[in-house]
Design a protein around this motif. Sequence first.
Motif, mmCIF file in Angstrom:
data_model
loop_
_atom_site.group_PDB
_atom_site.id
_atom_site.type_symbol
_atom_site.label_atom_id
_atom_site.label_comp_id
_atom_site.label_asym_id
_atom_site.label_seq_id
_atom_site.Cartn_x
_atom_site.Cartn_y
_atom_site.Cartn_z
ATOM 1 N N GLU A 171 8.203 9.706 18.959
ATOM 2 C CA GLU A 171 8.587 10.725 19.925
ATOM 3 C C GLU A 171 7.485 11.749 20.179
ATOM 4 O OE1 GLU A 171 11.227 11.196 21.984
ATOM 5 O OE2 GLU A 171 11.677 9.123 21.435
ATOM 6 N N LEU A 172 6.488 11.793 19.301
ATOM 7 C CA LEU A 172 5.407 12.760 19.478
ATOM 8 C C LEU A 172 4.592 12.486 20.734
ATOM 9 C CD1 LEU A 172 3.889 13.259 15.887
ATOM 10 C CD2 LEU A 172 5.112 14.958 17.261
ATOM 11 N N TYR A 173 4.525 11.243 21.164
ATOM 12 C CA TYR A 173 3.628 10.851 22.251
ATOM 13 C C TYR A 173 4.398 10.604 23.542
ATOM 14 C CZ TYR A 173 0.040 10.496 18.725
ATOM 15 O OH TYR A 173 -0.834 10.796 17.717
ATOM 16 N N ALA A 174 4.053 11.376 24.579
ATOM 17 C CA ALA A 174 4.694 11.199 25.877
ATOM 18 C C ALA A 174 4.422 9.803 26.428
ATOM 19 C CB ALA A 174 4.201 12.266 26.853
ATOM 20 N N ASP A 175 3.200 9.320 26.241
ATOM 21 C CA ASP A 175 2.843 7.959 26.651
ATOM 22 C C ASP A 175 2.663 7.140 25.380
ATOM 23 O OD1 ASP A 175 1.966 5.636 27.803
ATOM 24 O OD2 ASP A 175 0.157 6.486 28.715
ATOM 25 N N TRP A 176 3.775 6.827 24.749
ATOM 26 C CA TRP A 176 3.701 6.101 23.484
ATOM 27 C C TRP A 176 3.019 4.733 23.621
ATOM 28 C CZ3 TRP A 176 5.732 1.391 21.991
ATOM 29 C CH2 TRP A 176 5.626 1.082 20.636
ATOM 30 N N PRO A 177 3.290 3.949 24.664
ATOM 31 C CA PRO A 177 2.632 2.642 24.757
ATOM 32 C C PRO A 177 1.107 2.725 24.710
ATOM 33 C CG PRO A 177 4.453 2.734 26.284
ATOM 34 C CD PRO A 177 4.272 4.127 25.759
ATOM 35 N N SER A 178 0.529 3.754 25.349
ATOM 36 C CA SER A 178 -0.923 3.892 25.345
ATOM 37 C C SER A 178 -1.439 4.120 23.924
ATOM 38 C CB SER A 178 -1.335 5.053 26.249
ATOM 39 O OG SER A 178 -2.737 5.268 26.183
ATOM 40 N N LYS A 179 -0.785 5.000 23.187
ATOM 41 C CA LYS A 179 -1.190 5.270 21.808
ATOM 42 C C LYS A 179 -0.976 4.040 20.931
ATOM 43 C CE LYS A 179 -2.429 7.686 18.202
ATOM 44 N NZ LYS A 179 -3.850 8.061 18.011
ATOM 45 N N ALA A 180 0.130 3.344 21.148
ATOM 46 C CA ALA A 180 0.425 2.154 20.352
ATOM 47 C C ALA A 180 -0.606 1.058 20.595
ATOM 48 C CB ALA A 180 1.828 1.649 20.685
ATOM 49 N N ARG A 181 -0.987 0.847 21.865
ATOM 50 C CA ARG A 181 -1.987 -0.186 22.167
ATOM 51 C C ARG A 181 -3.331 0.150 21.526
ATOM 52 N NH1 ARG A 181 0.747 -0.375 27.252
ATOM 53 N NH2 ARG A 181 -0.611 1.261 28.072
ATOM 54 N N ALA A 182 -3.671 1.443 21.491
ATOM 55 C CA ALA A 182 -4.927 1.840 20.857
ATOM 56 C C ALA A 182 -4.890 1.523 19.363
ATOM 57 C CB ALA A 182 -5.178 3.330 21.082
ATOM 58 N N ALA A 183 -3.754 1.780 18.724
ATOM 59 C CA ALA A 183 -3.630 1.503 17.288
ATOM 60 C C ALA A 183 -3.721 0.006 17.005
ATOM 61 C CB ALA A 183 -2.308 2.059 16.771
ATOM 62 N N VAL A 184 -3.062 -0.795 17.838
ATOM 63 C CA VAL A 184 -3.106 -2.250 17.649
ATOM 64 C C VAL A 184 -4.509 -2.784 17.929
ATOM 65 C CG1 VAL A 184 -2.209 -4.464 18.462
ATOM 66 C CG2 VAL A 184 -0.658 -2.523 18.166
ATOM 67 N N GLY A 185 -5.142 -2.252 18.965
ATOM 68 C CA GLY A 185 -6.499 -2.690 19.286
ATOM 69 C C GLY A 185 -7.473 -2.407 18.168
ATOM 70 N N ASN A 186 -7.302 -1.271 17.489
ATOM 71 C CA ASN A 186 -8.174 -0.959 16.365
ATOM 72 C C ASN A 186 -7.895 -1.887 15.184
ATOM 73 O OD1 ASN A 186 -10.104 0.877 14.903
ATOM 74 N ND2 ASN A 186 -8.294 1.171 13.639
ATOM 75 N N LEU A 187 -6.627 -2.192 14.919
ATOM 76 C CA LEU A 187 -6.305 -3.132 13.840
ATOM 77 C C LEU A 187 -6.892 -4.512 14.136
ATOM 78 C CD1 LEU A 187 -2.588 -2.334 12.880
ATOM 79 C CD2 LEU A 187 -4.660 -1.825 11.571
#
Length: 296
Positions: A171-187
């Motif tokens: 809920e912290l991120y208004a655009d959660w998908p963008s933050k999530a994709r960045a995390a997955v891309g780094n992994l």
Amino acid sequence: MVETARLGDFLKTRRSQLRPEDVGVPTYGERRRVPGLRREELARLAGVSSSYYTRLEQGHSATASPEVLDALATALRLDDAERQHLHTLATPVRQSRARRPAAERVPEATGQLLDALTGVPAIVLGRRSDVLAWNVLGHALFAGHLAFDSVGEPRRPNMARLLFLDPHVRELYADWPSKARAAVGNLRLMAGRYPDDIALHELVGELSAKSAEFASMWADHRVKACATAVYEMRHPLVGPLTVTQQTLNNGTGPNVVLATAPAGSPSHVALALLGISVGEASEDSPLVTRPPSERR
């Protein structure tokens, strides 16, 4: 031995994501059975034979020169991080017995930096996105609902796990998908660099089993290097704010992630209020938390 399966999976997935019209390949109105480019079309764009590319994608070829990889990267329209990832996947991997890697530690210099950043939200992340340390503001901004000293526990907070499985962080991120994709891309990048990291593979397996969204993003084979990104956040204590998350890395140790906002902006004021609300200057608790073995 080259990790031909990983290389082939990456090539096949990224090929399927390119439409013929994106790269100027004529289709003459024909109905295509599968999305994306055909093998022979990508091979033609890269200047290699179709049979050779097919062997490479199917894992039947253990050789790919840097020139061929660069040609494939250009044909696939990969960015710099993706191009490097392609080269990493094609690099021979020394086969060894899988073992659990040693626990990551916060280097002394990184700890000193964190100690000095009392007015800026900062956290230290390991290569699997485990939280190795954070200061009071970093804790309050990114995971204030967790215990401040939880980074010293055997199962440290993990930002990728929190993003996908913790409703508060989501809920912290208004655009959660963008933050999530960045995390997955780094992994994905880390999985390419450390193919024998058991703990990393276990994390990916756990998240894939517990989150369909993670599994879908992982299957895309998108990679993303940690750098600088702007995120709108919705903090439960200070409300909406926009921060620039910057990742500092010297190339050998863990990442230091900072969150900043332009001086005088509403978001800068919100960060200052957050510092006041959590008692950043309190003498009753340390300003930085990292495992006891790493404190001086």
